[in-house]
Design an enzyme around this catalytic site. Structure first.
Site, PDB file in Angstrom:
ATOM      1  N   PHE A   1      72.627 -39.482  29.092  1.00 47.10           N
ATOM      2  CA  PHE A   1      71.391 -39.439  29.876  1.00 47.10           C
ATOM      3  C   PHE A   1      70.166 -39.547  28.961  1.00 47.10           C
ATOM      4  O   PHE A   1      69.149 -40.149  29.339  1.00 47.10           O
ATOM      5  CB  PHE A   1      71.334 -38.148  30.711  1.00 47.10           C
TER       6      PHE A   1
ATOM      7  N   THR B   1      83.417 -33.551  39.166  1.00 40.22           N
ATOM      8  CA  THR B   1      82.201 -33.430  39.979  1.00 40.22           C
ATOM      9  C   THR B   1      81.475 -34.781  40.025  1.00 40.22           C
ATOM     10  O   THR B   1      81.812 -35.693  39.252  1.00 40.22           O
ATOM     11  CB  THR B   1      81.245 -32.387  39.346  1.00 40.22           C
TER      12      THR B   1
ATOM     13  N   HIS C   1      78.832 -35.583  38.786  1.00 38.65           N
ATOM     14  CA  HIS C   1      77.961 -35.739  37.620  1.00 38.65           C
ATOM     15  C   HIS C   1      78.066 -37.146  37.016  1.00 38.65           C
ATOM     16  O   HIS C   1      77.071 -37.772  36.660  1.00 38.65           O
ATOM     17  CB  HIS C   1      78.373 -34.705  36.561  1.00 38.65           C
TER      18      HIS C   1
HETATM   19  C1  DLZ Z   1      76.770 -33.085  31.221  1.00 39.76           C
HETATM   20  C2  DLZ Z   1      77.521 -34.293  30.804  1.00 39.76           C
HETATM   21  C3  DLZ Z   1      78.810 -34.536  31.330  1.00 39.76           C
HETATM   22  C4  DLZ Z   1      79.467 -33.637  32.326  1.00 39.76           C
HETATM   23  N1  DLZ Z   1      79.531 -35.585  30.930  1.00 39.76           N
HETATM   24  C5  DLZ Z   1      79.002 -36.441  30.026  1.00 39.76           C
HETATM   25  C6  DLZ Z   1      79.748 -37.572  29.587  1.00 39.76           C
HETATM   26  O1  DLZ Z   1      80.907 -37.807  29.961  1.00 39.76           O
HETATM   27  N2  DLZ Z   1      79.150 -38.392  28.684  1.00 39.76           N
HETATM   28  C7  DLZ Z   1      77.886 -38.202  28.225  1.00 39.76           C
HETATM   29  O2  DLZ Z   1      77.399 -39.003  27.417  1.00 39.76           O
HETATM   30  N3  DLZ Z   1      77.162 -37.121  28.613  1.00 39.76           N
HETATM   31  C8  DLZ Z   1      77.692 -36.245  29.484  1.00 39.76           C
HETATM   32  N4  DLZ Z   1      76.978 -35.159  29.882  1.00 39.76           N
HETATM   33  C9  DLZ Z   1      75.668 -34.884  29.244  1.00 39.76           C
HETATM   34  C10 DLZ Z   1      74.485 -35.642  29.859  1.00 39.76           C
HETATM   35  O3  DLZ Z   1      74.469 -36.998  29.465  1.00 39.76           O
HETATM   36  C11 DLZ Z   1      73.162 -35.003  29.387  1.00 39.76           C
HETATM   37  O4  DLZ Z   1      73.182 -34.878  27.983  1.00 39.76           O
HETATM   38  C12 DLZ Z   1      72.932 -33.639  29.997  1.00 39.76           C
HETATM   39  O5  DLZ Z   1      73.008 -33.693  31.393  1.00 39.76           O
HETATM   40  C13 DLZ Z   1      71.544 -33.065  29.578  1.00 39.76           C
HETATM   41  O6  DLZ Z   1      70.504 -33.920  30.051  1.00 39.76           O
END
Ligand code: DLZ
Length: 161
Positions: free
Chosen positions: A63, A92, A94
């Site tokens: 993100f 989830t 997410h």
């Molecule tokens: C929270 C989260 C989850 C559950 N899974 C991933 C993932 O598979 N790959 C990834 O790059 N980041 C993940 N994140 C973190 C989010 O990208 C982000 O860092 C958080 O929601 C904080 O903004």
């Protein structure tokens, strides 16, 4: 044929020795993203890119690639940016929010046209699918990201010339 015709070049003809690259890498799923980074760096090196012409910066998760790439572009020091991340589906929703958010925002950065941003985010159902794509059976997608970045810089240069 128009003088603005974009010249197709085979990968082995691409000289990137005067190009500058920014690479923004997510730390989440680091066992995958670091391999993708390695693939991208190897490919850039094959095309003559100097070590000092590559800026690698890490962000916590995929993100944060949005902000990382936007700031990298604003700094004005690179000709193309490669965003590297790996989002693995969980229990989830997410996964969907992160994938949609990152994809849409990086797409917007591309249409803003400051510098090309290469979408190097694996969106996979499980870790095995990711491993296949970062040096496994399906190669290392990092190499493809690097080639795309070189090609997009050539594209921009040909339009300006
Ligand atoms: C929270 C989260 C989850 C559950 N899974 C991933 C993932 O598979 N790959 C990834 O790059 N980041 C993940 N994140 C973190 C989010 O990208 C982000 O860092 C958080 O929601 C904080 O903004």
């Amino acid at each position: 044929m128009s003088s603005l015709y974009y010249q197709y070049r085979a990968a082995n003809e691409l000289d990137a020795s005067d190009m500058r690259f920014g690479i923004v890498v997510a730390e989440w799923n680091q066992q995958i993203t670091e391999r993708l980074l390695e693939g991208a760096l190897n490919e850039l090196q094959k095309h003559g890119v100097k070590e000092q012409s590559i800026t690698v910066m890490h962000v916590p998760g995929s993100f944060e690639l949005i902000y990382g790439c936007a700031e990298m572009a604003r700094a004005g020091l690179v000709d193309a940016i490669i965003a590297i991340g790996c989002v693995i589906r969980g229990d989830t929703p997410h996964f969907d929010y992160i994938c949609q958010g990152v994809t849409q925002e990086l797409a917007k950065q591309n249409s803003a046209g400051r510098v090309p941003v290469i979408y190097g985010v694996l969106t996979v159902n499980n870790e095995a699918q990711a491993l296949e794509r970062c040096g496994g059976q399906l190669g290392n997608k990092g190499e493809e990201y690097a080639l795309s970045a070189i090609k997009m810089i050539n594209f921009a240069r040909e339009l300006k010339n």
